[in-house]
Design an enzyme around this catalytic site. Structure first.
Site, PDB file in Angstrom:
ATOM      1  N   LYS A  31       9.696  -1.243  14.764  1.00 34.59           N
ATOM      2  CA  LYS A  31      10.229  -0.885  13.430  1.00 34.59           C
ATOM      3  C   LYS A  31      11.314   0.171  13.578  1.00 34.59           C
ATOM      4  O   LYS A  31      12.379   0.097  12.976  1.00 34.59           O
ATOM      5  CB  LYS A  31       9.110  -0.275  12.574  1.00 34.59           C
ATOM      6  CG  LYS A  31       8.378  -1.233  11.684  1.00 34.59           C
ATOM      7  CD  LYS A  31       7.609  -0.417  10.639  1.00 34.59           C
ATOM      8  CE  LYS A  31       6.270  -0.995  10.348  1.00 34.59           C
ATOM      9  NZ  LYS A  31       5.414  -0.173   9.521  1.00 34.59           N
ATOM     10  N   GLU A  75      10.554  -4.754   4.407  1.00 36.13           N
ATOM     11  CA  GLU A  75      10.568  -6.173   4.043  1.00 36.13           C
ATOM     12  C   GLU A  75      10.239  -6.347   2.558  1.00 36.13           C
ATOM     13  O   GLU A  75      10.923  -7.053   1.816  1.00 36.13           O
ATOM     14  CB  GLU A  75       9.529  -6.961   4.864  1.00 36.13           C
ATOM     15  CG  GLU A  75       9.878  -7.160   6.317  1.00 36.13           C
ATOM     16  CD  GLU A  75       9.341  -6.048   7.209  1.00 36.13           C
ATOM     17  OE1 GLU A  75       9.089  -4.930   6.703  1.00 36.13           O
ATOM     18  OE2 GLU A  75       9.190  -6.301   8.414  1.00 36.13           O
ATOM     19  N   HIS A 105      -5.265 -32.708  18.310  1.00 35.94           N
ATOM     20  CA  HIS A 105      -4.133 -33.514  18.770  1.00 35.94           C
ATOM     21  C   HIS A 105      -3.000 -32.624  19.274  1.00 35.94           C
ATOM     22  O   HIS A 105      -1.866 -33.089  19.417  1.00 35.94           O
ATOM     23  CB  HIS A 105      -3.641 -34.417  17.630  1.00 35.94           C
ATOM     24  CG  HIS A 105      -4.647 -35.461  17.271  1.00 35.94           C
ATOM     25  ND1 HIS A 105      -4.594 -36.754  17.743  1.00 35.94           N
ATOM     26  CD2 HIS A 105      -5.773 -35.380  16.526  1.00 35.94           C
ATOM     27  CE1 HIS A 105      -5.626 -37.430  17.290  1.00 35.94           C
ATOM     28  NE2 HIS A 105      -6.369 -36.615  16.538  1.00 35.94           N
ATOM     29  N   LYS A 140       0.841  -1.200   0.000  1.00 41.50           N
ATOM     30  CA  LYS A 140       0.000   0.000   0.000  1.00 41.50           C
ATOM     31  C   LYS A 140       0.878   1.254   0.000  1.00 41.50           C
ATOM     32  O   LYS A 140       0.692   2.154  -0.790  1.00 41.50           O
ATOM     33  CB  LYS A 140      -0.909  -0.032   1.230  1.00 41.50           C
ATOM     34  CG  LYS A 140      -1.809   1.158   1.359  1.00 41.50           C
ATOM     35  CD  LYS A 140      -2.734   1.010   2.562  1.00 41.50           C
ATOM     36  CE  LYS A 140      -3.486   2.310   2.797  1.00 41.50           C
ATOM     37  NZ  LYS A 140      -4.342   2.249   3.973  1.00 41.50           N
ATOM     38  N   GLY A 170      -4.819  -1.716   5.225  1.00 38.54           N
ATOM     39  CA  GLY A 170      -3.981  -2.825   4.755  1.00 38.54           C
ATOM     40  C   GLY A 170      -4.624  -4.186   5.007  1.00 38.54           C
ATOM     41  O   GLY A 170      -4.729  -5.021   4.107  1.00 38.54           O
ATOM     42  N   ARG A 171      -5.097  -4.396   6.231  1.00 39.80           N
ATOM     43  CA  ARG A 171      -5.654  -5.720   6.560  1.00 39.80           C
ATOM     44  C   ARG A 171      -7.082  -5.890   6.051  1.00 39.80           C
ATOM     45  O   ARG A 171      -7.707  -6.923   6.323  1.00 39.80           O
ATOM     46  CB  ARG A 171      -5.541  -5.992   8.065  1.00 39.80           C
ATOM     47  CG  ARG A 171      -6.138  -4.937   8.961  1.00 39.80           C
ATOM     48  CD  ARG A 171      -5.742  -5.132  10.426  1.00 39.80           C
ATOM     49  NE  ARG A 171      -6.173  -4.045  11.285  1.00 39.80           N
ATOM     50  CZ  ARG A 171      -5.515  -2.893  11.458  1.00 39.80           C
ATOM     51  NH1 ARG A 171      -4.395  -2.678  10.797  1.00 39.80           N
ATOM     52  NH2 ARG A 171      -5.972  -1.963  12.258  1.00 39.80           N
ATOM     53  N   GLU A 214      -4.548  -6.905  15.342  1.00 36.25           N
ATOM     54  CA  GLU A 214      -4.022  -5.596  14.953  1.00 36.25           C
ATOM     55  C   GLU A 214      -5.133  -4.541  15.034  1.00 36.25           C
ATOM     56  O   GLU A 214      -4.858  -3.364  15.241  1.00 36.25           O
ATOM     57  CB  GLU A 214      -3.431  -5.652  13.538  1.00 36.25           C
ATOM     58  CG  GLU A 214      -2.452  -4.530  13.273  1.00 36.25           C
ATOM     59  CD  GLU A 214      -1.573  -4.768  12.047  1.00 36.25           C
ATOM     60  OE1 GLU A 214      -0.410  -5.145  12.219  1.00 36.25           O
ATOM     61  OE2 GLU A 214      -2.066  -4.581  10.921  1.00 36.25           O
TER      62      GLU A 214
END
Ligand code: G6Q
Length: 562
Positions: A512, A212, A384, A206, A267-268, A353
């Site tokens: 960050k 990254e 399990h 965005k 973003g999410r 978030e």
């Protein structure tokens, strides 16, 4: 403390919780089997059963009063009207506009954004068509049958989760990869599998400033150039999904190869926008559109249904009840569908978030518990692994079970067995097992008295562990879209009740910023660095240990992969 947590409505719910202490959900079912009908809702191809929560009509009435007090209806209206409900960033929140195929228009700051949405969707559709038809090819004329989405967080989790969920809809012969981690091994492991002549890199960011993503994109570009690609060929193999044309251009991607979205798409919440290109390329634009339409059906339900019959609202309210009044610290997402294996990770971001916040929109501490820890795994794997704690641990953990009645790939007897497990788990969590039942069972097995009294306490299940069941006939693009939108709106409603802004994420900033300051203190392989002194003793000590290993490592480890 925030207004809501000191309100009469809140206090009334605290009283309800106290009144219900010692009342089991099992007894509520015994007294009133009709609660299943009353405490379930059907909408947009989904069926929600919330009757296994420790709720009564009285509790629901009080939860609804709380939602009125928090003005959930008003907030819903303001969101759909394009008001800047993301107050700390002064932005509208209009991801529903991205999936609205009705004639409705959406405005942000007076501008009609529906037109922009349609134009970008058309551009995306045209691009998909040209890749799929082979009109758009790699530099050597080979088809672009492989995509690599390079993005992180919201620019990775959503599209990746959907691509996995829609595996049966994949176009034959196409391959999709997702690279997110700054750890070079993620990219290197992916590049190993690629033919540069057939690969389209989708740089999804965005802001187009995320370290990254830009680092991975740069390395992918270098790999492309080192493996037969040329500067001139980059235009055929790299596209960008972003809101930031200037940064895209600076990176070296022609703005003609850019698909846009806008700052009013969080973003999410962005998989519905151009960020969904990997979905459309891997499954076909028609399936992407069906996904959007499914989400739109949930939007329509959320907008119009009265609160008591509103699926996202009731999911939110039972969540608030479990979290704030019964003390649930964590919430499990348990999809009984292998193709939904990335759903827990996706919802972890969407929920944690959005609602993992302690400061209200007014700047004051919320003064009540907000978003729970979200975790999960597909059933039956989770059974399990961690269900032991759900059944017998000392914390109350709530859970959502998600299951399609019909599998995307029926293979007898797998799906019946999977469904039996899902149903049994929800029943076991709710009913539990008393000590008497445990002893009787051991007696029926013919165990001696001493063994019965030794083992029975371990075989007690307290029950009353709350769960929701979300059923769909089948996992399709439509039901998946509705499911994601259901959670988006649930998260929104909870944020409104807690008085927090679900659409910012200041909590990711500090780490960050510190990483930027630490980076120059770390040694390259073989480099000697002076001892770190700028941090606390732990951080300095760790830096020094890492640097010692890296400076002495030059001979032992090459910069390569082994
Ligand atoms: C999501 C967050 C965050 C974001 C990533 C990637 O709501 O804002 O997860 O999606 O940090 O950001 P870019 O898309 O800007 O690279």
């Amino acid at each position: 403390m925030s207004e809501i947590a000191s309100s009469q409505e809140w206090k009334a719910l605290e009283e309800s919780a106290a009144e219900l202490e010692g009342v089991s959900v099992r007894s509520l079912f015994d007294e009133d089997p009709a609660r299943f009908g009353r405490y379930s809702i059907e909408a947009a191809g989904l069926f929600l059963d919330f009757s296994k929560n420790k709720i009564t009509d009285d509790v629901l009435a009080r939860l609804l009063a709380l939602s009125k007090k928090a003005d959930v209806e008003g907030a819903r209206k303001r969101m759909f009207a394009g008001e800047p409900v993301n107050v700390t960033e002064a932005r509208a929140v209009l991801h529903p506009a991205l999936r609205d195929f009705a004639a409705r228009t959406y405005h942000v700051g007076g501008e009609d954004v529906s037109r922009l949405v349609r134009a970008e969707r058309d551009a995306l559709a045209a691009f998909c068509a040209s890749v799929h038809s082979g009109e758009c090819r790699g530099y050597s004329g080979k088809p672009l049958d492989t995509i690599v989405n390079i993005g992180i967080g919201g620019s990775d989790l959503g599209p990746q989760m959907v691509v996995e969920a829609l595996r049966p809809y994949w176009i034959d012969g196409r391959h999709a990869y997702f690279v997110s981690n700054i750890d070079g091994q993620h990219l290197a492991d992916t590049l190993e599998k690629l033919d540069p002549e057939r690969t389209l890199f989708i740089i999804a960011s965005k802001t187009f400033t995320t370290d990254e993503t830009l680092t991975n994109a740069m390395s992918a570009k270098s790999w492309f150039l080192a493996n037969g690609g040329s500067e001139a060929a980059i235009a055929k193999h790299f596209v960008a999904l972003s809101t930031n044309e200037r940064a895209v251009t600076a990176f070296g991607i022609d703005p003609r190869n850019m698909f846009r979205f806008w700052d009013w798409v969080g973003g999410r919440y962005s998989l519905w926008s151009s960020i969904g290109l990997s979905i459309a390329l891997q499954t076909g634009f028609d399936h992407f559109e069906r996904l959007l339409r499914g989400a739109h059906a949930m939007d329509e339900h959320f907008r119009a249904a009265p609160l008591r019959e509103n699926m996202p609202v009731m999911l939110a309210l039972t969540g608030v009840w479990n979290r704030n009044f019964l003390g649930a610290a964590a919430h499990a997402i348990l999809p009984y569908d292998q193709h939904l294996h990335r759903l827990p990770a996706y919802l972890q971001q969407a929920d944690m978030e959005s609602n993992g916040k302690r400061t209200g929109v007014d700047g004051a501490p919320v003064g009540a518990a907000t978003g729970p820890v979200i975790f999960g795994e597909p059933g039956t794997n989770g059974q399990h692994a961690f269900y032991q704690l759900l059944h017998q641990g000392t914390d109350l953990i709530s859970a959502d079970f998600i299951a399609p009645a019909v599998s995307q790939s029926e293979m007898a007897p797998h799906h019946e067995k999977l469904l039996a497990n899902f149903l049994a788990q929800t029943e076991a969590l709710m009913r539990g097992r008393t000590e008497k039942e445990a002893s009787d069972e051991l007696a029926r097995e013919g165990r001696p008295e001493a063994e019965i009294s030794r083992l029975a306490p371990h075989k007690v299940f307290p029950g009353d562990r709350p769960s929701n069941s979300i059923l769909m006939e089948k996992l399709t693009p439509e039901t998946l879209g509705a499911l994601i939108a259901l959670y988006e709106h649930k998260i929104f409603c909870q944020g409104v009740i807690w008085g927090i802004n679900s659409f910012d994420q200041w909590g990711v900033e500090l780490g960050k910023a510190l990483a930027k300051s630490i980076l120059p203190e770390l040694a390259s392989l073989g480099e000697e660095k002076p001892p770190a002194t700028a941090h606390d003793a732990s951080t300095n000590g760790l830096i020094n240990r890492i640097n010692a290993a890296r400076s002495g490592a030059a001979g032992k480890h090459s910069a390569g992969r082994k």
